[in-house]
Design a protein around this motif. Sequence first.
Motif, PDB file in Angstrom:
ATOM      1  N   HIS A  85      -2.074 -51.760  17.132  1.00  0.00           N
ATOM      2  CA  HIS A  85      -1.797 -50.501  16.546  1.00  0.00           C
ATOM      3  C   HIS A  85      -2.900 -49.510  16.787  1.00  0.00           C
ATOM      4  CE1 HIS A  85      -3.887 -51.584  12.677  1.00  0.00           C
ATOM      5  NE2 HIS A  85      -3.526 -52.525  12.823  1.00  0.00           N
ATOM      6  N   GLN A  89      -7.111 -47.396   8.804  1.00  0.00           N
ATOM      7  CA  GLN A  89      -7.123 -47.064   7.326  1.00  0.00           C
ATOM      8  C   GLN A  89      -8.098 -46.062   7.188  1.00  0.00           C
ATOM      9  OE1 GLN A  89      -6.013 -48.877   4.077  1.00  0.00           O
ATOM     10  NE2 GLN A  89      -4.291 -49.682   5.530  1.00  0.00           N
ATOM     11  N   ASP A 118      -9.647 -53.581  13.406  1.00  0.00           N
ATOM     12  CA  ASP A 118      -8.352 -53.389  12.935  1.00  0.00           C
ATOM     13  C   ASP A 118      -7.866 -52.151  13.213  1.00  0.00           C
ATOM     14  OD1 ASP A 118      -5.884 -53.466  11.475  1.00  0.00           O
ATOM     15  OD2 ASP A 118      -7.171 -53.347   9.502  1.00  0.00           O
ATOM     16  N   GLU A 152       0.951 -48.689  11.600  1.00  0.00           N
ATOM     17  CA  GLU A 152       1.168 -49.986  11.085  1.00  0.00           C
ATOM     18  C   GLU A 152       0.447 -50.112   9.646  1.00  0.00           C
ATOM     19  OE1 GLU A 152      -0.159 -54.155  10.113  1.00  0.00           O
ATOM     20  OE2 GLU A 152      -1.588 -52.222  10.135  1.00  0.00           O
ATOM     21  N   GLU A 153      -0.317 -48.984   9.564  1.00  0.00           N
ATOM     22  CA  GLU A 153      -1.077 -49.028   7.980  1.00  0.00           C
ATOM     23  C   GLU A 153      -0.434 -48.293   7.055  1.00  0.00           C
ATOM     24  OE1 GLU A 153      -3.430 -51.016   7.763  1.00  0.00           O
ATOM     25  OE2 GLU A 153      -4.823 -51.177   9.501  1.00  0.00           O
ATOM     26  N   HIS A 429     -10.763 -52.606   6.353  1.00  0.00           N
ATOM     27  CA  HIS A 429     -10.381 -51.540   5.172  1.00  0.00           C
ATOM     28  C   HIS A 429     -11.437 -51.113   4.097  1.00  0.00           C
ATOM     29  CE1 HIS A 429      -5.665 -52.788   5.354  1.00  0.00           C
ATOM     30  NE2 HIS A 429      -6.058 -52.630   6.666  1.00  0.00           N
TER      31      HIS A 429
HETATM   32 ZN    ZN Z   1      -5.284 -52.940   8.604  1.00  0.00          ZN
END
Ligand code: ZN
Length: 456
Positions: A85, A89, A118, A152-153, A429
């Motif tokens: 992804h 965030q 991420d 995705e988030e 995050h």
């Molecule tokens: Zn994440």
Amino acid sequence: MSNFEDYINVNKNVFEMRLFEALRIPSISADESHLSDMSLCASWFVDGFNRLGLKSELIETRRHPLVYAETAAVPGKPVILIYGHYDVQPPDPLELWISPPFEPTIRNGNVYARGATDDKGQFLTHFFALESILNTAGSLPYQVKFIVEGEEEVGSEGLDEFLHSESGKQKLACDCILVSDTGMFAAGQPTITYGLRGIAAFELLLTGPNRDLHSGTFGGSVFNPAIALTKILASIIDQNGRIQIPHFYDDVLPLTDNERDQFASLPFDEAGFFDAIGLRNGFGEIDFSTNERRWVRPTFDINGITTGYQGDGSKTIIPSKASAKFTFRLVPNQKPESIVDNVRKFIAAVTPDEIKWELEVQHSAAGMRLDLEKSRFVKPMSIALEKTFNKKPVFIREGGSIPIVANFNAVLNADVLLVGWGQDDDALHSPNEKFSLANFHAGILASARFLKELEK
Ligand code: ZN
Ligand code: BES
């Protein structure tokens, strides 16, 4: 150059520079003011795939575009789909970042930026792995596909819709889905994650009086929605983290002795785990270990509460409204639809008659579990990991969610192989998210070795 390992070695700096390019794009999916950054980021990936000679396209969804790419089809050979992804965030609270979230900065062998682990850094390991093979060997004797999403988030709705469409099913058809969006059990310890939790995310909005009231004039004679909210939330869970909603545990499968023993045998530094987050002790259901609580038990968490006066000093009011965002992490076999039903019934039953309530389901997804015995992709990955990290991989489950993976598994009837390069202290995050550059380069090498291993 004829050898992919040499190519990887020679191009370390180039790979880092290109990762930093991706990290500079603030592709925050939850924030509508970053819509143009979302398309910019998607185009950055499309361009990258095109330059590598793959057939690539941007696929629009109702929200953020998908990026799809494929190498030439090789009939009769397995197809590997690599998922990642490009959304991240929100970076708040900004004042806690040592260097700005979208200016990738290296400190102590780590790159600090939102999305470093991420998932831009993790996903790109596979892109560079394929590049290293294509630019040395010229081709692979089987097909590789990529799908990179931008939601995705925020729950993966666009990709889920695409996955269930006819063209989506055809495009994504594969034998194995390779995902790097999880972590390593410990630094330097290669890890295959064979299970993830699902999720059900809600927002509850309560309304009492039609405006904020003077708490002297009205206090004691009307129901305060902030008090109603805290009582409702508190009644969802007991002091040991056991969820009180009727039927919540109906579909939870018992933990087997086998799995219990296997988790217990992992070299887990529990004191260090809590120390790193400033705690001395954990919390949770009695009779379950910390890793069992994190990986195989469902949970309830409040993510945010909004109500009343939040400014300096005091203000004596009864707020008109109170709201909360909360999530349940689900385990495989729990059905998000039943959870949503049961939560709604519970809220209806416990909310005082004087308070109006609205419950919004923000997103939900089932958990997943891979049958390690049955998957034929675990062995080649284990070989590639052992060669790269000089250690055999450990097999764990994790508590986070990647909403699309359970549906990938169900709709495409293919194994999901989760192999992460993240670490517990990467601050996903949180402010100061980082990615170890050593893990980045090792990930590229391991991924390339896996792709090579599959040739056999
Ligand atoms: Zn994440
Ligand atoms: N990379 C994480 C998922 C993850 C985190 C797996 C930790 C294993 C360990 C992913 O990007 C993520 O954060 N997912 C969200 C999904 C949600 C917003 C639907 C999550 O788990 O909160």
